[in-house]
Write an enzyme that holds these catalytic residues in place. Sequence first.
Site, PDB file in Angstrom:
ATOM      1  N   ASP A  28      90.506  11.811 -80.712  1.00 39.12           N
ATOM      2  CA  ASP A  28      90.923  10.973 -79.580  1.00 39.12           C
ATOM      3  C   ASP A  28      92.004  11.667 -78.771  1.00 39.12           C
ATOM      4  OD1 ASP A  28      92.680  10.665 -81.729  1.00 39.12           O
ATOM      5  OD2 ASP A  28      93.216   8.612 -81.234  1.00 39.12           O
TER       6      ASP A  28
ATOM      7  N   GLY B 256      93.008  14.833 -86.570  1.00 36.50           N
ATOM      8  CA  GLY B 256      93.911  15.904 -86.193  1.00 36.50           C
ATOM      9  C   GLY B 256      94.471  15.733 -84.796  1.00 36.50           C
ATOM     10  N   GLY B 257      93.825  14.876 -84.010  1.00 36.36           N
ATOM     11  CA  GLY B 257      94.234  14.690 -82.611  1.00 36.36           C
ATOM     12  C   GLY B 257      95.699  14.315 -82.476  1.00 36.36           C
TER      13      GLY B 257
ATOM     14  N   ASP C 166      92.353  11.703 -90.834  1.00 41.03           N
ATOM     15  CA  ASP C 166      92.402  11.525 -89.383  1.00 41.03           C
ATOM     16  C   ASP C 166      91.696  12.719 -88.740  1.00 41.03           C
ATOM     17  OD1 ASP C 166      94.129  13.615 -89.665  1.00 41.03           O
ATOM     18  OD2 ASP C 166      95.906  12.547 -88.974  1.00 41.03           O
TER      19      ASP C 166
ATOM     20  N   HIS D 255     108.840   3.603-106.298  1.00 42.71           N
ATOM     21  CA  HIS D 255     109.187   2.198-106.039  1.00 42.71           C
ATOM     22  C   HIS D 255     108.682   1.748-104.658  1.00 42.71           C
ATOM     23  CE1 HIS D 255     111.211  -1.637-105.672  1.00 42.71           C
ATOM     24  NE2 HIS D 255     111.509  -1.245-104.446  1.00 42.71           N
TER      25      HIS D 255
ATOM     26  N   ASP E 278      98.251   2.452 -92.597  1.00 38.23           N
ATOM     27  CA  ASP E 278      98.885   3.626 -93.192  1.00 38.23           C
ATOM     28  C   ASP E 278     100.206   3.831 -92.468  1.00 38.23           C
ATOM     29  OD1 ASP E 278      97.591   4.862 -90.672  1.00 38.23           O
ATOM     30  OD2 ASP E 278      98.926   6.424 -91.404  1.00 38.23           O
TER      31      ASP E 278
ATOM     32  N   GLN F 267      91.675   3.157 -77.847  1.00 42.37           N
ATOM     33  CA  GLN F 267      92.911   3.539 -77.162  1.00 42.37           C
ATOM     34  C   GLN F 267      93.086   2.595 -75.970  1.00 42.37           C
ATOM     35  OE1 GLN F 267      95.282   5.477 -78.065  1.00 42.37           O
ATOM     36  NE2 GLN F 267      94.451   6.832 -79.643  1.00 42.37           N
TER      37      GLN F 267
ATOM     38  N   CYS G 247     107.465  -1.660-111.242  1.00 47.73           N
ATOM     39  CA  CYS G 247     107.176  -0.236-111.043  1.00 47.73           C
ATOM     40  C   CYS G 247     107.885   0.594-112.114  1.00 47.73           C
ATOM     41  CB  CYS G 247     107.568   0.212-109.638  1.00 47.73           C
ATOM     42  SG  CYS G 247     109.290   0.686-109.445  1.00 47.73           S
TER      43      CYS G 247
ATOM     44  N   CYS H  86     111.749   0.873-111.580  1.00 49.42           N
ATOM     45  CA  CYS H  86     112.552  -0.315-111.896  1.00 49.42           C
ATOM     46  C   CYS H  86     112.509  -0.661-113.384  1.00 49.42           C
ATOM     47  CB  CYS H  86     112.092  -1.504-111.056  1.00 49.42           C
ATOM     48  SG  CYS H  86     112.509  -1.295-109.311  1.00 49.42           S
TER      49      CYS H  86
ATOM     50  N   CYS I 179     110.750  -6.194-110.467  1.00 50.46           N
ATOM     51  CA  CYS I 179     109.732  -5.229-110.006  1.00 50.46           C
ATOM     52  C   CYS I 179     109.185  -4.498-111.224  1.00 50.46           C
ATOM     53  CB  CYS I 179     110.339  -4.238-109.007  1.00 50.46           C
ATOM     54  SG  CYS I 179     109.175  -2.931-108.534  1.00 50.46           S
TER      55      CYS I 179
HETATM   56 ZN   LIG Z   1     110.437  -0.991-108.381  1.00 49.08          ZN
END
Ligand SMILES: [Zn+2]
Length: 371
Positions: free
Chosen positions: A146, A94-95, A92, A337, A268, A191, A308, A311, A306
């Site tokens: 911005d 930094g604004g 980004d 996870h 994000d 914006q 991951c 899990c 799951c």
């Molecule tokens: Zn998981």
Amino acid sequence: MFDFKVIAESETSQARAGLLQTTHGVVETPVFMPVGTRGSVKSVSPEELLAAGARIILGNTYHLYLRPGCEVIRRFAGLHRFMHWDGPILTDSGGFQVFSLAKLAKVSDEGVTFQSHLDGSSHLLTPSKVIDIQNCLGADIMMCLDDCIQYPASREDTMAALEMTIKWADECKQAWQETRKADNALFGIVQGGMFKDLREQSAEALMKIDFPGYAVGGLSVGEPADLMLEMADCTLPNLPKTKPRYIMGVGTLGNIIELVALGADMFDCVLPTRNARNGQMFTQHGTVNISNAQYKEDPEPLEPGCECYTCRHYSRAYLRHLYMARELLSYRLNTIHNIHHFIRFMKQVRKAIVADEFESFRKNFYRKLEN
Ligand SMILES: [Zn+2]
């Protein structure tokens, strides 16, 4: 190099699947980008991020500029080598942190002055300086400076911030072109607060400047979700179809799927990582607070099925124990996870768009949350 291609579009909404090409690899969109605020996605290593499915991460210019500073990162030829992450990085400008975290932020035509939240030292961020810093970080995708306003804000204040944002965007584009390394991209940030016509005006002005991609800022700042979606809806269709569209700082999977339906490609948010450290875990059936007494002796994985690392190897009882005992491993396992969950979700969204089954996927997503 930088390139973006739409490879599939939903018949029933604006949802689209794309490929984002950067020097550090190709990213399938829609994509969720974990936030690596200070050159680290808190508590997990790059290998763990990759295993959880992450392909692109975010770095925060404000934090990295103040600490460790560009001089240190320049010695490593950028953030990739410094933090040992070979995939694409978006930074980004930094604004946002200057306005939300620093003290005494003051806007002038030149840029924004502020005092560091760390030691009170004074700094000035100008459009060309934020490009310099992001060049030093070696970002694959960088953002324009911005002028971020509070929510709620008056029309007058919103208009003034919007005009400043457009002026700075123009200066950022010039600075980027002058210092450009052939391999990165600069995104303009729409914006306009909660005013439809100002959002449209902002998008139009940025498109005249012409950027390789566009971000939508100033959303998820405390407004109701309906209003957030309304603002996205009057912004996204006005942006070029051939360019990537990034919604900054949103958010829950429910909001993300609605924004995908409106044509957004990149997301994000600190939600999966921050909440993981607070013991709040995301599953397809809703959130789980791992500290609940009901998990004390529960031998099941956090989310059965799951895949991951967490899990596959650990029980709810163990995760609860780690959390209650404030063991450091708790942060790491919970974060793995949650990141995996968000990224798996985006992969499923993409698959549904490609198969033109986005609507049924969306309905099914809400149905699962009720069960
Ligand atoms: Zn998981």
